[in-house]
Write a protein that holds these residues in place. Sequence first.
Motif, PDB file in Angstrom:
ATOM      1  N   GLY A   1     -25.659  68.395  13.858  1.00  0.00           N
ATOM      2  CA  GLY A   1     -25.302  67.439  12.905  1.00  0.00           C
ATOM      3  C   GLY A   1     -25.006  68.061  11.651  1.00  0.00           C
ATOM      4  O   GLY A   1     -24.780  67.301  10.589  1.00  0.00           O
ATOM      5  N   PHE A   2     -25.251  69.078  11.201  1.00  0.00           N
ATOM      6  CA  PHE A   2     -25.268  69.761   9.883  1.00  0.00           C
ATOM      7  C   PHE A   2     -23.599  70.082   9.404  1.00  0.00           C
ATOM      8  O   PHE A   2     -23.067  70.470  10.406  1.00  0.00           O
ATOM      9  CB  PHE A   2     -26.097  70.968   9.551  1.00  0.00           C
ATOM     10  CG  PHE A   2     -27.656  70.738   9.788  1.00  0.00           C
ATOM     11  CD1 PHE A   2     -28.160  70.295   8.628  1.00  0.00           C
ATOM     12  CD2 PHE A   2     -28.259  70.769  11.052  1.00  0.00           C
ATOM     13  CE1 PHE A   2     -29.630  70.082   8.765  1.00  0.00           C
ATOM     14  CE2 PHE A   2     -29.795  70.591  10.899  1.00  0.00           C
ATOM     15  CZ  PHE A   2     -30.141  70.051   9.904  1.00  0.00           C
ATOM     16  N   ASP A   3     -23.281  69.888   8.373  1.00  0.00           N
ATOM     17  CA  ASP A   3     -21.969  70.271   7.913  1.00  0.00           C
ATOM     18  C   ASP A   3     -21.981  71.724   7.243  1.00  0.00           C
ATOM     19  O   ASP A   3     -22.810  71.897   6.365  1.00  0.00           O
ATOM     20  CB  ASP A   3     -21.555  69.286   6.867  1.00  0.00           C
ATOM     21  CG  ASP A   3     -20.176  69.729   6.161  1.00  0.00           C
ATOM     22  OD1 ASP A   3     -19.482  70.572   6.851  1.00  0.00           O
ATOM     23  OD2 ASP A   3     -19.646  69.077   5.344  1.00  0.00           O
ATOM     24  N   VAL A   4     -21.352  72.413   8.023  1.00  0.00           N
ATOM     25  CA  VAL A   4     -21.312  73.804   7.458  1.00  0.00           C
ATOM     26  C   VAL A   4     -19.939  74.315   7.314  1.00  0.00           C
ATOM     27  O   VAL A   4     -19.700  75.697   7.493  1.00  0.00           O
ATOM     28  CB  VAL A   4     -21.839  74.624   8.637  1.00  0.00           C
ATOM     29  CG1 VAL A   4     -23.424  74.764   8.726  1.00  0.00           C
ATOM     30  CG2 VAL A   4     -21.160  74.689  10.081  1.00  0.00           C
ATOM     31  N   SER A   5     -19.186  73.443   6.623  1.00  0.00           N
ATOM     32  CA  SER A   5     -17.713  73.836   6.549  1.00  0.00           C
ATOM     33  C   SER A   5     -17.649  74.884   5.300  1.00  0.00           C
ATOM     34  O   SER A   5     -16.446  75.371   4.982  1.00  0.00           O
ATOM     35  CB  SER A   5     -16.896  72.471   6.078  1.00  0.00           C
ATOM     36  OG  SER A   5     -17.552  71.785   5.107  1.00  0.00           O
ATOM     37  N   ASN A   6     -18.653  74.948   4.580  1.00  0.00           N
ATOM     38  CA  ASN A   6     -18.627  75.937   3.418  1.00  0.00           C
ATOM     39  C   ASN A   6     -18.450  77.365   3.858  1.00  0.00           C
ATOM     40  O   ASN A   6     -18.200  78.194   3.069  1.00  0.00           O
ATOM     41  CB  ASN A   6     -19.953  75.867   2.380  1.00  0.00           C
ATOM     42  CG  ASN A   6     -21.239  75.804   3.225  1.00  0.00           C
ATOM     43  OD1 ASN A   6     -21.480  75.263   4.371  1.00  0.00           O
ATOM     44  ND2 ASN A   6     -22.242  76.728   2.747  1.00  0.00           N
ATOM     45  N   PHE A   7     -18.688  77.633   5.076  1.00  0.00           N
ATOM     46  CA  PHE A   7     -18.613  78.963   5.595  1.00  0.00           C
ATOM     47  C   PHE A   7     -17.409  79.286   6.247  1.00  0.00           C
ATOM     48  O   PHE A   7     -16.964  80.296   6.723  1.00  0.00           O
ATOM     49  CB  PHE A   7     -19.640  79.296   6.593  1.00  0.00           C
ATOM     50  CG  PHE A   7     -21.141  79.278   6.165  1.00  0.00           C
ATOM     51  CD1 PHE A   7     -21.655  80.404   5.537  1.00  0.00           C
ATOM     52  CD2 PHE A   7     -22.015  78.170   6.413  1.00  0.00           C
ATOM     53  CE1 PHE A   7     -23.086  80.488   5.190  1.00  0.00           C
ATOM     54  CE2 PHE A   7     -23.228  78.037   6.086  1.00  0.00           C
ATOM     55  CZ  PHE A   7     -23.771  79.381   5.384  1.00  0.00           C
ATOM     56  N   PHE A   8     -16.302  78.193   5.926  1.00  0.00           N
ATOM     57  CA  PHE A   8     -14.992  78.505   6.689  1.00  0.00           C
ATOM     58  C   PHE A   8     -14.275  79.674   6.162  1.00  0.00           C
ATOM     59  O   PHE A   8     -13.804  80.264   7.104  1.00  0.00           O
ATOM     60  CB  PHE A   8     -14.150  77.237   6.319  1.00  0.00           C
ATOM     61  CG  PHE A   8     -12.988  76.919   7.213  1.00  0.00           C
ATOM     62  CD1 PHE A   8     -12.999  76.331   8.090  1.00  0.00           C
ATOM     63  CD2 PHE A   8     -11.842  77.661   6.774  1.00  0.00           C
ATOM     64  CE1 PHE A   8     -11.784  76.036   9.192  1.00  0.00           C
ATOM     65  CE2 PHE A   8     -10.821  77.553   7.462  1.00  0.00           C
ATOM     66  CZ  PHE A   8     -10.785  76.690   8.731  1.00  0.00           C
ATOM     67  N   PRO A   9     -14.320  80.001   4.938  1.00  0.00           N
ATOM     68  CA  PRO A   9     -13.426  81.290   4.509  1.00  0.00           C
ATOM     69  C   PRO A   9     -14.056  82.628   5.138  1.00  0.00           C
ATOM     70  O   PRO A   9     -13.262  83.354   5.742  1.00  0.00           O
ATOM     71  CB  PRO A   9     -13.562  81.260   2.824  1.00  0.00           C
ATOM     72  CG  PRO A   9     -13.789  79.911   2.672  1.00  0.00           C
ATOM     73  CD  PRO A   9     -14.610  79.405   3.656  1.00  0.00           C
ATOM     74  N   GLN A  10     -15.419  82.763   5.203  1.00  0.00           N
ATOM     75  CA  GLN A  10     -15.981  83.800   5.929  1.00  0.00           C
ATOM     76  C   GLN A  10     -15.723  83.805   7.385  1.00  0.00           C
ATOM     77  O   GLN A  10     -15.426  84.949   7.826  1.00  0.00           O
ATOM     78  CB  GLN A  10     -17.410  83.774   5.567  1.00  0.00           C
ATOM     79  CG  GLN A  10     -17.741  84.118   4.095  1.00  0.00           C
ATOM     80  CD  GLN A  10     -19.168  83.928   3.709  1.00  0.00           C
ATOM     81  OE1 GLN A  10     -19.624  82.946   3.471  1.00  0.00           O
ATOM     82  NE2 GLN A  10     -19.750  84.955   3.679  1.00  0.00           N
ATOM     83  N   VAL A  11     -15.791  82.724   7.895  1.00  0.00           N
ATOM     84  CA  VAL A  11     -15.569  82.610   9.254  1.00  0.00           C
ATOM     85  C   VAL A  11     -13.989  83.017   9.588  1.00  0.00           C
ATOM     86  O   VAL A  11     -13.826  83.926  10.737  1.00  0.00           O
ATOM     87  CB  VAL A  11     -15.890  81.380   9.966  1.00  0.00           C
ATOM     88  CG1 VAL A  11     -15.623  81.133  11.455  1.00  0.00           C
ATOM     89  CG2 VAL A  11     -17.438  80.845   9.684  1.00  0.00           C
ATOM     90  N   VAL A  12     -13.123  82.470   8.948  1.00  0.00           N
ATOM     91  CA  VAL A  12     -11.824  82.670   9.336  1.00  0.00           C
ATOM     92  C   VAL A  12     -11.483  84.138   9.215  1.00  0.00           C
ATOM     93  O   VAL A  12     -10.581  84.567  10.171  1.00  0.00           O
ATOM     94  CB  VAL A  12     -10.803  81.859   8.300  1.00  0.00           C
ATOM     95  CG1 VAL A  12      -9.462  82.358   8.362  1.00  0.00           C
ATOM     96  CG2 VAL A  12     -10.847  80.428   8.457  1.00  0.00           C
ATOM     97  N   LYS A  13     -11.869  84.814   8.175  1.00  0.00           N
ATOM     98  CA  LYS A  13     -11.275  86.192   8.530  1.00  0.00           C
ATOM     99  C   LYS A  13     -11.815  86.991   9.698  1.00  0.00           C
ATOM    100  O   LYS A  13     -11.307  88.011   9.735  1.00  0.00           O
ATOM    101  CB  LYS A  13     -11.982  86.894   7.172  1.00  0.00           C
ATOM    102  CG  LYS A  13     -13.565  87.159   6.861  1.00  0.00           C
ATOM    103  CD  LYS A  13     -13.905  87.791   5.712  1.00  0.00           C
ATOM    104  CE  LYS A  13     -15.397  87.948   5.534  1.00  0.00           C
ATOM    105  NZ  LYS A  13     -15.728  88.393   4.214  1.00  0.00           N
ATOM    106  N   ASN A  14     -12.962  86.613  10.342  1.00  0.00           N
ATOM    107  CA  ASN A  14     -13.330  87.219  11.494  1.00  0.00           C
ATOM    108  C   ASN A  14     -12.574  87.150  12.770  1.00  0.00           C
ATOM    109  O   ASN A  14     -13.006  87.199  13.639  1.00  0.00           O
ATOM    110  CB  ASN A  14     -14.965  86.833  11.856  1.00  0.00           C
ATOM    111  CG  ASN A  14     -15.854  87.217  10.904  1.00  0.00           C
ATOM    112  OD1 ASN A  14     -15.860  88.553  10.688  1.00  0.00           O
ATOM    113  ND2 ASN A  14     -16.769  86.456  10.083  1.00  0.00           N
TER     114      ASN A  14
END
Length: 539
Positions: A63-76
Amino acid sequence: MFNQFSSTSETLSKASAVVLRIGTDAHLYDDPEDVNIAPLLDSKFESEKCEALKRLLALIAQGFDVSNFFPQVVKNVASQSSEVKKLVYLYLLQYAEKRPNEALLSINYFQKDLGDPNPLVRAWALRTMAGIRLHVIAPLALAAVSKCARDPAVYVRKCAANALPKLHDLRLEEHAPAIEEIVGILLNDHSPGVVGAAAAAFTSICPNNFELIRKNYKKLCQILPDVEEWGQILLIGTLLRYVVARHGLVRESLMLSLHGMDSNAFCEKDGLVRVLTLDKEDGGKSDSFDVNLVNVVSKCYIEGPDEYLSRSSCPDTVTSAFDSKETTSIAYNEDVKILLQCTSPLLWSNNSAVVLAAAGVQWIMAPLEDVKKIVKPLLFLLRSSSASKYVVLCNILVFAKAAPSLFAPHFENFFICSSDAYQVKAHKLEMLSLIATASSISSILREFEDYIKDPDRRFAADTIAAIGLCAKRLPTIPTTCLDGLLALVRQESFAGDPESVDGEAGVLVQAVMSIQTIIERDPDSHDKVYTSHLLFEHL
């Protein structure tokens, strides 16, 4: 000494938990505030990226919001590792709608992955594109679905079918014909898994476009037994609606044959319902059916019950005048024969919803002599499936109210178990009162005698009401029932103050009401003076 044993036991418990976690990903859930995720996402090692993505998905599951990692995840998403790519796609499905601008930057990678040699990668890319649900990329997503609908891999085509309702939810009116065309392509697929998903898409997108079903009707009927169970439920409903829409209701079916009959128009013989009288016109050449009945039933199945009931309060714009084409005969209709043939094996499916759907087809379309085949599968389902017992019993009640003699020989299957919920007990009592016959009423009344002694006095009162219904239906037993109810009233009244015990007053009142019902049916055959005195005393 006991404290030592307690601490030792606690230590052993912790040690066992640690041992069980060895070789699993349970450690990913330990530290929600892990600050090492960001460096791992930027690592040059695929294993570390995989570890970081698993931690993110574990946090999402908690249930945690981890959307702040979105840019780093997208590049992978450009990673060459299929494991990393899969985890990236799972993350993107969760947050693509919240971060549309960043998601759009990776569209090129998704399109590139649609041509990947690995079918799993192609399917992941399609799922992610359809899951973003942005009008900006809808044309690209539609083109991707169209391409994947013709993919050689079954899993990719199934993902294409599952993606269609998501595109339809975007309300792309200008692309509606293209979406329906893809639905038709997938309905014509040779894989049962794809056809099941396509049936779900058809139900969501174009449930009244029966031309798509007409083109593939025989093929859909042939593949129906091999479709996955939840797909079977939707496909059965779709095929039934198509047959009703194209051919109308079957004149020989029990549903239409019941109309216009007397309440005593059945006789019991080997558990089979026999029609004794039917209204005939033109010298017995054609059946006489109520136009409004056929109209209502046909429209309900063609439109679907939810749609029909939702507008039931609106003025009806459909003409009520039905010509001879609104009903059909099974003797000359191959479509009806094929549907009945392909749904018959499904009466013994492991899925209770499939059994009920198949039984519904037989009930609506099968001729009178074939309807009896639904009885044993329904009774087996009632005995074997405790989770769906209430729903199955509700469906059986519908059938029994129309044709009680179908289930009359099987009355023992509706005897009540102590573990039954109250709602199940109430429906079983109703069933027993419906299907009781002169040959079975003695056994049923003996059961009722035990039920009246049940600690649940509400259930006891319901049993007394069922006794009254049985006495009302069967002309040979009112005296027996009346004697038993009078004895019960005397017992309850002399046992003490009924108001001192919860539910006892309800039992007594229900007994008096049942006595009144029996007497009103044939007042001349009972002792008026004694009965009237007793009734006035306890009312």
